[in-house]
Scaffold this active site. Structure first.
Site: not given
Lengths: 289, 380
Positions: A209, A247
């Site tokens: 990511e 995150h």
């Protein structure tokens, strides 16, 4: 074969008397994990799901000859719990806890250079070798035994991809979630190296990511050191710069580093097909096999 | 959490870093009053989280009352890259001969803090880093020990800071590192650190971003959070405890797990839609969180359709389904169409519970996203 954990791995659960610790201890035992002990300061002598509880990790490891621990301790105390685990001779410490302050992890990171113990996570779903053992919170029922390794920064994204694979009859050797924090123990490269050395793993899926440069470094590693084919996925193509996407590690910095584009390009350059959708990733794995 | 300049300057000044006299103002009259008190010339500085405020007209100098009034009228209420300016900092203007940069941040690649000094202050440091990386002296710090005094000196010498001020700049850097550590910051920066004709050093700007995950041990900083939030919806998300980012599109997105929610955003874009937000309801979400999440997304006027994507690990599909029924049952008419995709733990039970009259149920992620994008187009 598998990497890092198998049916013989003897596991200590740190924070076994908490809600999460208790629930997932039962789930792990049900899956077949060899949970031999738990820890919770002040609760030594109790039992959770038939597992003996100790006050300290050292006691638990010595009494039950454990190889690995899994950490469910709340974020304010999790840094300390990891230090405690690193002071024993465990082979593997899997930190599930989300939300550990980054500066605590910087101190842990320094400690890791002085020990042989491997840390996985934090802020990760854990690790599973289907049919043998799981350490963490991964839902065992979606995994199946097979020949594809999987490494990912995200939990639920892992489930999504594994589900697609399993539904096509493609099983997994081991799936490992390395965690979504800026500072983590086991990196993509560590996991890729382990899969490369595992004769049972015929292909690897790598889900990255936005944020940091770990995927770019992994791409360079794949190009130079891997014969096992890799299929990739990168989440966060639409993320705007400067915004943390859930995150703590998933952020494109203002100077444009950590973008999905740079990661996809690096992987493509390394010969790794990057799917636009999770289904396309599964298509790519089928092709590679 | 990103503090405003005026909040960060308070923290820096309390730690002993020299800052110019300054005061916060929200009206033109207040700006003039504060300017008189501080003494002309002053700088009037917009307090919004926007890079390059100066170039965008968000910082103006005023030599006298007329100019202060004009500056205040120009800046207060102005739109700065999408943010409306409601507060300005009135600050004594510093007569400087040099501008430096000093900063401390976490180098995530190295997994340790790094202190930085450059003589190219007063400009976008990220541009300097990209075009002339040698112009920034970097010193990695062992977090177990903190910054040794020699490291501060070394960074200052390596950067080529003039000898007359080297000691003072090293002292500012040491203080900055200590406050970075004490506040659990992710970034602490002074750009520019000004050097006056008399070789004094003064922090003319202040950046302090604090690790959200460490706010639990900084009650004083956590209190600044509401004032630091710039968007009503983002403030609401703080209240509900959601990871939420507002975007420009019209497809509302709710999911569990950062990676999967990001992927859902990407798929909305892939199938021709535009995401309105990122909203992660987290693991193990129960009915109330589901209700709050829908409330969040419906509060965004831009939203024309919503996709709810849950892959249950710890999160149970039946719990989520109950929450969706409950939340939508409260409306006489559902504000915007909702598409639900449940997978993983208890997903089948969940799909049976879901009320077909309230939501559209899709089996696959790709199918759910495509359907939602269609709905959003129809609503427009």
């Amino acid at each position: 074969m598998s990497i890092l954990v198998d049916e013989d791995t003897r596991v200590v659960v740190q924070g076994i008397t908490g809600g999460e610790g208790k629930f997932h201890t039962k789930q792990m035992i049900e899956y077949g994990t060899n949970v031999v002990a738990g820890t919770s300061p002040g609760k030594g002598g109790q039992e959770v799901a038939g597992v003996p509880v100790y006050d300290t990790v050292e006691e638990a490891v010595e009494a039950e000859d454990a190889d690995a621990s899994v950490v469910f301790v709340p974020p304010a105390f999790a840094g300390d719990a990891i230090f405690e685990a690193l002071d024993t001779d465990l082979d593997l410490v899997v930190a599930i806890t989300e939300g550990i302050p980054t500066q605590d992890m910087a101190k842990v990171n320094k400690r890791l250079t002085e020990t042989d113990t491997r840390l996985q996570g934090p802020n990760c779903p854990g690790i599973i070798t289907p049919g043998e053992s799981k350490l963490g919170i991964l839902p065992g029922n979606i995994f199946s035994e097979g020949n594809v390794g999987l490494v990912s920064r995200s939990g639920t994204l892992t489930y999504q991809v594994v589900d697609s694979l399993t539904q096509r009859g493609i099983g997994q050797t081991t799936a490992i979630g390395i965690g979504g924090d800026p500072i983590i123990g086991t990196s993509f490269i560590d996991a890729l190296e382990a899969f490369e050395n595992d004769p049972e793993t015929d292909a690897v899926v790598m889900c990255g990511e936005i944020g940091g440069e770990d995927e770019e470094e992994a791409a360079a590693y794949i190009a130079e050191h891997m014969d096992t084919p890799v299929a990739g996925f990168i989440a966060g193509r639409t993320a705007p710069p400067g915004k943390r996407m859930g995150h703590a590690g998933a952020i494109v910095s203002g100077s444009g580093t950590g973008t999905a584009e740079s990661k996809i390009d690096a992987l493509n350059d390394a010969g790794v097909p990057v799917g636009d959708t999770p289904e396309e990733v599964a298509d790519n794995v089928e092709d590679l096999l | 959490m990103r503090l405003h300049e005026y909040q960060a300057k308070d923290v820096f000044a309390d730690a002993g870093i020299p800052t110019p006299p300054s005061a916060l103002a929200t009206t033109v009259e207040e700006v003039v009053e504060q300017a008189e008190e501080i003494g002309y010339p002053v700088a009037v500085k917009a307090q919004v989280h926007v890079g390059g405020r100066g170039k965008a007209g968000g910082i103006l100098l005023a030599e006298d009352e007329t100019e202060a009034r004009e500056a205040a009228e120009d800046i207060l209420g102005m739109d700065l890259k999408g943010y409306t300016v409601e507060k300005v900092l009135v600050e004594g203007a510093v007569d400087f001969k040099n501008e430096l940069y000093v900063g401390v941040t976490m180098d995530r690649g190295a997994g340790q803090p790094v202190a930085m000094v450059s003589t190219q202050g007063g400009v976008d440091i990220e541009e300097v880093a990209a075009e002339d990386p040698e112009a920034i002296a970097r010193e990695h710090i062992d977090p177990a020990f903190g910054m040794h005094p020699y490291q501060a000196r070394k960074a200052v010498y390596d950067a080529g800071v003039p000898k007359e001020v080297a000691r003072d700049v090293a002292s500012v850097l040491t203080t900055l590192y200590d406050l970075w550590e004490d506040t659990d910051a992710s970034d602490a920066e002074i750009n520019p650190l000004m050097i006056t004709e008399d070789d004094e050093v003064i922090a003319a700007d202040a950046v302090l971003n604090v690790d959200d995950d460490a706010l639990f041990r900084h009650a004083d900083l956590a209190e600044m959070e509401d004032e630091a939030a710039e968007d009503d919806l983002e403030a609401k998300a703080n209240e509900y405890g959601f990871d939420y980012v507002r975007l420009d599109g019209n497809v509302g997105i709710i999911g569990n797990g950062a990676g999967l929610v990001m992927t859902t955003l990407d798929l909305v874009d892939y199938y021709g839609g535009e995401p309105a937000n990122f909203l992660d309801i987290g693991g193990g979400a129960k009915a109330e969180r589901v209700t709050n999440a829908l409330d969040m997304v419906f509060s965004d006027e831009n939203v024309d359709a919503v996709v709810f994507n849950i892959f249950g690990g710890i999160t149970r599909g039946d719990e989520v389904a109950k929450g969706i029924n409950e939340a939508l049952g409260q409306f006489d008419q559902i504000p915007k169409p909702v598409v639900v995709r449940l997978a993983g733990t208890n997903a089948e039970e969940g799909r049976e519970i879901l009320n077909d009259e309230l939501v559209t149920v899709e089996e696959t992620l790709e199918g759910a996203v495509q359907r939602t994008v269609e709905y959003a187009e129809d609503e427009q």
